[in-house]
Design a protein around this motif. Structure first.
Motif, PDB file in Angstrom:
ATOM      1  N   ILE A 183       0.778  -1.236   0.112  1.00  0.00           N
ATOM      2  CA  ILE A 183      -0.013  -0.049  -0.121  1.00  0.00           C
ATOM      3  C   ILE A 183       1.182   1.218  -0.045  1.00  0.00           C
ATOM      4  N   SER A 184       0.495   2.112  -1.015  1.00  0.00           N
ATOM      5  CA  SER A 184       1.323   3.592  -1.111  1.00  0.00           C
ATOM      6  C   SER A 184       2.825   3.272  -1.286  1.00  0.00           C
ATOM      7  N   GLN A 185       3.225   2.169  -1.798  1.00  0.00           N
ATOM      8  CA  GLN A 185       4.726   1.990  -1.894  1.00  0.00           C
ATOM      9  C   GLN A 185       5.590   2.282  -0.531  1.00  0.00           C
ATOM     10  N   LYS A 186       5.169   2.050   0.612  1.00  0.00           N
ATOM     11  CA  LYS A 186       5.803   2.382   1.624  1.00  0.00           C
ATOM     12  C   LYS A 186       6.874   1.300   1.647  1.00  0.00           C
ATOM     13  N   GLU A 187       7.862   1.752   2.436  1.00  0.00           N
ATOM     14  CA  GLU A 187       9.401   0.751   2.505  1.00  0.00           C
ATOM     15  C   GLU A 187       8.742  -0.725   3.276  1.00  0.00           C
ATOM     16  N   SER A 188       8.239  -0.310   4.525  1.00  0.00           N
ATOM     17  CA  SER A 188       7.881  -1.580   5.413  1.00  0.00           C
ATOM     18  C   SER A 188       6.655  -2.498   4.630  1.00  0.00           C
ATOM     19  N   ALA A 189       5.817  -1.693   4.220  1.00  0.00           N
ATOM     20  CA  ALA A 189       4.907  -2.631   3.228  1.00  0.00           C
ATOM     21  C   ALA A 189       5.390  -3.391   2.317  1.00  0.00           C
ATOM     22  N   THR A 190       6.335  -2.874   1.522  1.00  0.00           N
ATOM     23  CA  THR A 190       7.280  -3.638   0.534  1.00  0.00           C
ATOM     24  C   THR A 190       8.122  -4.562   0.932  1.00  0.00           C
ATOM     25  N   LYS A 191       8.928  -4.271   2.178  1.00  0.00           N
ATOM     26  CA  LYS A 191       9.720  -5.670   2.702  1.00  0.00           C
ATOM     27  C   LYS A 191       8.876  -6.566   3.036  1.00  0.00           C
ATOM     28  N   LEU A 192       7.665  -6.459   3.749  1.00  0.00           N
ATOM     29  CA  LEU A 192       6.869  -7.261   4.170  1.00  0.00           C
ATOM     30  C   LEU A 192       6.050  -8.364   2.986  1.00  0.00           C
TER      31      LEU A 192
END
Length: 215
Positions: A183-192
């Motif tokens: 969601i929203s290209q967030k770094e934490s979301a991408t890593k998850l």
């Protein structure tokens, strides 16, 4: 309506005509097209005006399947893949427009929350992005999950992954194609998303169009 490149899931990179339908009661908090939620006659415009807009707005137009095909032709669109999205496109019977497009050499794809019955031809590719526990209170339908050609699930935290797994158990559906989309290209979301995709042999959808800065 607009012509661009599909930036998500299985059809990433495919030249596509996007047909965005107005109306959605699901209420996703992170929705990036909230201007499509309400069908207000105050904002009704001519069909031609829907392809001239320069920014997001609440304006919408009424059209038949024939009107839509005619506009594609008059605009000189060359893409042969049509993505029907919203809003929530499955609020409407999509058989007439999909059948007409197929008869004229187009392929079709629907992007839906899975909270409405999917009324579309068998050859239409269905992307279900299941919206679980949203403000509108709609349940993701088992029939929608069964009809899906792919699942594309937005994630920001671990609970979103767990909700998806619970949905698979609840509906008895074990899809072959599962995409996680940060969601929203967030770094934490991408890593998850990357970590989970590797662990579960799922796939990553990174919204290529946003990284490229195109519609």
């Amino acid at each position: 309506m607009f012509e661009t490149i599909q930036g998500e899931a299985s059809y990433t990179g495919t030249p596509s005509i996007f047909l965005r339908l107005q109306g959605c009661p699901v209420g996703c908090s992170w929705c990036d097209t909230k201007q499509t939620w309400d069908v207000d006659n105050v904002y009704k415009v001519s069909l031609d005006e829907t392809v001239e807009k320069k920014a997001d707005s609440d304006h919408w137009a009424q059209a038949s399947a024939a009107n839509i095909l005619a506009l594609f032709q008059s605009r000189g669109y060359t893409a042969k893949h049509v993505v029907i999205t919203g809003g929530e496109p499955c609020m409407y019977d999509l058989n007439p427009v999909c059948n007409l497009l197929h008869e004229n050499g187009f392929s079709t794809q629907i992007e839906t929350s899975g909270t409405f019955e999917i009324l579309a031809p068998a050859q239409t590719w269905v992307t279900v992005s299941p919206k679980i526990n949203m403000r509108g209170g709609f349940e993701v339908l088992t029939t929608a999950m069964q009809r899906a050609n792919e699942i594309k699930h937005p994630v920001a935290m671990q609970k979103h992954v767990e909700e998806l797994e619970e949905l698979f158990v609840k509906t008895g559906v074990n899809p072959k194609l599962v995409y996680l989309q940060p969601i929203s290209q967030k770094e934490s979301a991408t890593k998850l998303a990357i970590k989970t995709c590797i662990a579960k042999n799922w796939r990553l959808s990174i919204q290529v169009h946003k990284y490229l800065g195109i519609s």
